[in-house]
Design a protein around this motif. Structure first.
Motif, short mmCIF file in Angstrom:
data_model
loop_
_atom_site.label_atom_id
_atom_site.label_comp_id
_atom_site.label_asym_id
_atom_site.label_seq_id
_atom_site.Cartn_x
_atom_site.Cartn_y
_atom_site.Cartn_z
N GLY A 286 0.82 -1.20 0.00
CA GLY A 286 0.00 0.00 0.00
C GLY A 286 0.85 1.25 0.00
O GLY A 286 2.01 1.22 0.39
N GLU B 162 -2.46 -1.93 -9.46
CA GLU B 162 -3.13 -2.80 -8.49
C GLU B 162 -2.77 -2.47 -7.06
O GLU B 162 -3.47 -2.89 -6.11
N PRO C 90 -2.84 -0.58 -3.78
CA PRO C 90 -3.82 0.36 -3.22
C PRO C 90 -3.20 1.66 -2.75
O PRO C 90 -2.12 1.67 -2.15
N LYS D 283 -8.56 4.57 -2.97
CA LYS D 283 -9.40 3.84 -2.01
C LYS D 283 -10.19 4.81 -1.13
O LYS D 283 -9.73 5.90 -0.80
#
Length: 345
Positions: free
Chosen positions: A72, A100, A102, A143
């Motif tokens: 992340g 991909e 996050p 996100k």
């Protein structure tokens, strides 16, 4: 996105309310060494950043190391506002074909929101050279979970495995450590770019940029960690500079990655050229690059005078506290050059 930390529900609401969650050189020997290291040490990494050109280079190095899994990227106000930071990270991930991973939006201000205007003029306002139309990111990939919540969740999910790289003001990290006091114990290790060894600042009289933007956060993190953090200070980074000629030659490779880094760094590039945050991640990923380090206890001055945001290093042991930092003092430049070159191939 669901959030399983019910014990911290009130803290989550409080944070939500307060921070608006919405030349050519052969490197064969070094390459062999890097491949051997890759097979020995798998690294799960969480990157907290204020991207930022040098943040981009650090992230790029993480993305191009076969032994690194970036779980992340959390974004924080710093080099530019946090919305630009999110956009910049997503642009970088698009170029590197790693969308991909996050990305989470974090804090829009420092903890106290009183150290405004403490910035370094890089000649742009978006942190990425004002080339706004060069690579359009897919903002729908951002996100909805706030960065602070994500830090707490990922540290819990990867207990004992997560390497935390802090290359911006540490507002997100400090809040996460307040939400979960056990979080520092769950981390594998922490690496920080910030502070200075000699008490001379580059933003205020005594404050380095990342610490000066949010001194309270830096103080919380240094005094919460349960094992010494690897720290690259700005004055040490200045001693590991490279020439503009080297920078330009490195990017003549012609890849889309090299073109992007060249674009966001703008013209002219600073001479000498320093990859501040890049040096921090090199110290974490390549222990063989660290030639000298010093273990000490360090904290951050929070007073309102000229010394605010100074990293205080207790070299004489007057505070009788255990070491909480490993201060990197010298790096092997062959490895630094190699990793910077690899990051744009």
């Amino acid at each position: 996105m669901s959030f399983r930390f019910t014990a911290h529900a009130s803290n989550v609401r409080a944070v939500s309310s307060s921070f608006g969650f919405s030349q050519h050189v052969e490197y064969s020997a070094i390459t062999m060494s890097c491949q051997q290291k890759s097979s020995e040490d798998r690294i799960r990494m969480l990157i907290d950043c204020d991207a930022g050109r040098d943040d981009a280079e650090a992230i790029a190095m993480a993305l191009t190391q076969p032994n690194v899994e970036v779980v992340g990227i959390t974004c924080v106000n710093g080099n530019t506002d946090v919305d630009n930071v999110c956009r910049n990270v997503l642009r970088l991930l698009k170029v590197y074909e790693r969308e991909e991973i996050p990305v989470f939006k974090g804090c829009e201000t420092s903890l106290l929101d009183i150290d405004k205007g403490k910035g370094i003029d890089h000649g742009d306002d978006d942190g990425f050279g004002n080339v706004h139309d060069y690579i359009t990111p897919d903002m729908s990939l951002l996100k909805s979970e706030h960065a602070v919540n994500a830090i707490v969740r990922l540290a819990d999910q990867y207990q004992g495995e997560l390497s935390l790289l802090c290359i911006g003001p540490m507002t997100n990290i400090a809040l996460a450590m307040r939400m979960d006091s056990e979080l520092p114990k769950k981390l594998r290790d922490v690496t920080i770019m910030g502070g200075s060894l000699d008490g001379v600042g580059n933003t205020t009289v005594c404050g380095e940029f990342n610490f000066a933007v949010d001194p309270e956060a830096a103080n919380i993190v240094l005094n919460s960690i349960t094992q010494p953090a690897t720290v690259l200070t700005y004055d040490v980074c200045e001693k590991h500079s490279l020439s503009k000629a080297w920078f330009d030659e490195r990017l003549q490779i012609g890849t889309e990655k090299a073109k992007f880094i060249s674009a966001i760094c703008g013209t002219p590039v600073d001479d000498p050229y320093i990859s501040w945050d890049g040096l921090a991640i090199i110290a974490r990923l390549r222990s063989d690059a660290v030639l000298e380090k010093e273990s000490q206890y360090a904290t951050v001055e929070l007073g309102c005078g000229l010394s605010r945001a100074q990293m205080i290093i207790d070299r004489r042991g007057k505070l009788e506290k255990p070491a909480n930092v490993n201060l990197v003092k010298k790096l092997k430049m062959d490895i630094v050059k190699h990793m910077l070159i690899e990051s744009v191939k």
